[in-house]
Enzyme design. Sequence first.
Site, PDB file in Angstrom:
ATOM      1  N   ASP A   1     -32.888  11.640  23.320  1.00  0.00           N
ATOM      2  CA  ASP A   1     -31.819  12.538  23.783  1.00  0.00           C
ATOM      3  C   ASP A   1     -30.967  13.012  22.599  1.00  0.00           C
ATOM      4  O   ASP A   1     -30.718  14.215  22.410  1.00  0.00           O
ATOM      5  CB  ASP A   1     -30.968  11.753  24.802  1.00  0.00           C
ATOM      6  CG  ASP A   1     -30.036  12.611  25.633  1.00  0.00           C
ATOM      7  OD1 ASP A   1     -30.114  13.849  25.529  1.00  0.00           O
ATOM      8  OD2 ASP A   1     -29.240  12.036  26.403  1.00  0.00           O
TER       9      ASP A   1
ATOM     10  N   ILE B   1     -40.852  14.518  18.951  1.00  0.00           N
ATOM     11  CA  ILE B   1     -41.017  15.548  19.983  1.00  0.00           C
ATOM     12  C   ILE B   1     -40.235  16.828  19.653  1.00  0.00           C
ATOM     13  O   ILE B   1     -40.615  17.912  20.097  1.00  0.00           O
ATOM     14  CB  ILE B   1     -40.614  14.975  21.366  1.00  0.00           C
ATOM     15  CG1 ILE B   1     -41.272  15.751  22.504  1.00  0.00           C
ATOM     16  CG2 ILE B   1     -39.100  14.905  21.541  1.00  0.00           C
ATOM     17  CD1 ILE B   1     -41.196  15.054  23.869  1.00  0.00           C
TER      18      ILE B   1
ATOM     19  N   ASN C   1     -29.557  10.870  30.207  1.00  0.00           N
ATOM     20  CA  ASN C   1     -28.806  10.072  31.193  1.00  0.00           C
ATOM     21  C   ASN C   1     -28.191  11.051  32.193  1.00  0.00           C
ATOM     22  O   ASN C   1     -28.223  12.264  31.977  1.00  0.00           O
ATOM     23  CB  ASN C   1     -27.741   9.200  30.520  1.00  0.00           C
ATOM     24  CG  ASN C   1     -26.726  10.027  29.760  1.00  0.00           C
ATOM     25  OD1 ASN C   1     -25.980  10.802  30.363  1.00  0.00           O
ATOM     26  ND2 ASN C   1     -26.722   9.910  28.442  1.00  0.00           N
TER      27      ASN C   1
ATOM     28  N   SER D   1     -37.760   6.173  29.771  1.00  0.00           N
ATOM     29  CA  SER D   1     -37.209   4.864  30.191  1.00  0.00           C
ATOM     30  C   SER D   1     -37.644   3.678  29.345  1.00  0.00           C
ATOM     31  O   SER D   1     -37.180   2.559  29.593  1.00  0.00           O
ATOM     32  CB  SER D   1     -37.532   4.542  31.664  1.00  0.00           C
ATOM     33  OG  SER D   1     -36.685   5.234  32.540  1.00  0.00           O
TER      34      SER D   1
ATOM     35  N   GLY E   1     -37.192   3.043  26.134  1.00  0.00           N
ATOM     36  CA  GLY E   1     -36.338   2.690  25.001  1.00  0.00           C
ATOM     37  C   GLY E   1     -35.119   1.925  25.500  1.00  0.00           C
ATOM     38  O   GLY E   1     -35.240   0.807  26.005  1.00  0.00           O
TER      39      GLY E   1
HETATM   40  N1  AR6 Z   1     -39.553  11.944  19.668  1.00  0.00           N
HETATM   41  C1  AR6 Z   1     -40.315  11.304  20.599  1.00  0.00           C
HETATM   42  N2  AR6 Z   1     -39.969  10.124  21.148  1.00  0.00           N
HETATM   43  C2  AR6 Z   1     -38.805   9.569  20.742  1.00  0.00           C
HETATM   44  C3  AR6 Z   1     -37.951  10.162  19.782  1.00  0.00           C
HETATM   45  C4  AR6 Z   1     -38.370  11.409  19.232  1.00  0.00           C
HETATM   46  N3  AR6 Z   1     -37.637  12.063  18.326  1.00  0.00           N
HETATM   47  N4  AR6 Z   1     -36.882   9.346  19.598  1.00  0.00           N
HETATM   48  C5  AR6 Z   1     -37.058   8.262  20.394  1.00  0.00           C
HETATM   49  N5  AR6 Z   1     -38.219   8.400  21.075  1.00  0.00           N
HETATM   50  P1  AR6 Z   1     -34.965   6.434  24.781  1.00  0.00           P
HETATM   51  P2  AR6 Z   1     -34.702   5.932  27.693  1.00  0.00           P
HETATM   52  C6  AR6 Z   1     -38.841   7.487  22.062  1.00  0.00           C
HETATM   53  O1  AR6 Z   1     -34.131   5.238  24.473  1.00  0.00           O
HETATM   54  O2  AR6 Z   1     -35.278   4.575  27.541  1.00  0.00           O
HETATM   55  C7  AR6 Z   1     -30.281   7.790  25.663  1.00  0.00           C
HETATM   56  O3  AR6 Z   1     -29.097   7.324  25.087  1.00  0.00           O
HETATM   57  C8  AR6 Z   1     -38.453   6.037  22.020  1.00  0.00           C
HETATM   58  O4  AR6 Z   1     -39.152   5.371  20.964  1.00  0.00           O
HETATM   59  O5  AR6 Z   1     -34.696   7.677  24.017  1.00  0.00           O
HETATM   60  O6  AR6 Z   1     -35.172   6.796  28.809  1.00  0.00           O
HETATM   61  C9  AR6 Z   1     -30.024   8.637  26.905  1.00  0.00           C
HETATM   62  O7  AR6 Z   1     -28.838   9.398  26.797  1.00  0.00           O
HETATM   63  C10 AR6 Z   1     -38.936   5.581  23.395  1.00  0.00           C
HETATM   64  O8  AR6 Z   1     -40.350   5.359  23.354  1.00  0.00           O
HETATM   65  O9  AR6 Z   1     -34.821   6.829  26.369  1.00  0.00           O
HETATM   66  C11 AR6 Z   1     -29.934   7.609  27.985  1.00  0.00           C
HETATM   67  O10 AR6 Z   1     -28.637   7.045  28.054  1.00  0.00           O
HETATM   68  C12 AR6 Z   1     -38.708   6.833  24.271  1.00  0.00           C
HETATM   69  O11 AR6 Z   1     -38.449   7.899  23.364  1.00  0.00           O
HETATM   70  C13 AR6 Z   1     -30.917   6.555  27.560  1.00  0.00           C
HETATM   71  O12 AR6 Z   1     -31.016   6.670  26.143  1.00  0.00           O
HETATM   72  C14 AR6 Z   1     -37.556   6.701  25.239  1.00  0.00           C
HETATM   73  O13 AR6 Z   1     -36.491   5.988  24.630  1.00  0.00           O
HETATM   74  C15 AR6 Z   1     -32.297   6.812  28.139  1.00  0.00           C
HETATM   75  O14 AR6 Z   1     -33.131   5.722  27.824  1.00  0.00           O
END
Ligand code: AR6
Length: 199
Positions: A57, A34, A47, A140, A142
């Site tokens: 993030d 993204i 978060n 949410s 991941g």
């Molecule tokens: N581009 C697009 N999608 C991505 C990328 C990217 N570069 N990297 C990961 N994803 P997550 P959450 C996807 O864990 O579950 C953080 O530490 C990933 O594969 O990023 O909302 C925050 O600070 C998954 O499908 O977010 C919070 O503490 C999606 O993004 C916590 O994680 C969401 O995964 C939030 O957890």
Amino acid sequence: MSSLKHPLAQKQIDITDNQGDEHVVTLTVIQADITTLPLDAIVNAANSSLLGGGGVDGAIHRAAGKELVEYCRTLDGCPTGDAKISPGFKLPAQYVIHTVGPVWHGGSQGEPELLASCYRNSIQLTVDNDITSIAFPAISTGVYGYPIEQATEIAIGSVIDSVKQAAQSGSAIEEVVFCCFSAGDAAIYQKKLETIKER
Ligand code: AR6
């Protein structure tokens, strides 16, 4: 149609606003990082501190540069389900919309409503900031553990409802991109977009 390469699926939503004007909003599924997308806004699955973390993030903060965390310190955090906006700094996107998804606790602790409100509040910020194109990650699903099938249904359903509602308050939104990181997630989004019934 989409300004992005290799769309996996697309759906056009036709909306007539309360002035009788017609709007077309294109929903697109892609598999991409993204942080590379040259849209008006990308959404961060943050978060509630808004001060960075892992997953998407971490990737957004790394690509935007340290000005982003400095700016985010001024935003005073963000409750779960809400959204706040910042500049994109070094990103190709002009803005980052930071939203905080729910942690999955089994689904009976308000998770579906909170996840839907992340999408709704992010779309609302596009109205206030004249944003025409926006990309969402799979919020949410991941670290926060939300099951991908259920999260996808909410993501697409809430975006369709929200763009229809936003059109009534002068929204300029033309394109919403669901940006999946993995091929598996992209396949689930693709199937859901092709089969979802408009509400
Ligand atoms: N581009 C697009 N999608 C991505 C990328 C990217 N570069 N990297 C990961 N994803 P997550 P959450 C996807 O864990 O579950 C953080 O530490 C990933 O594969 O990023 O909302 C925050 O600070 C998954 O499908 O977010 C919070 O503490 C999606 O993004 C916590 O994680 C969401 O995964 C939030 O957890």
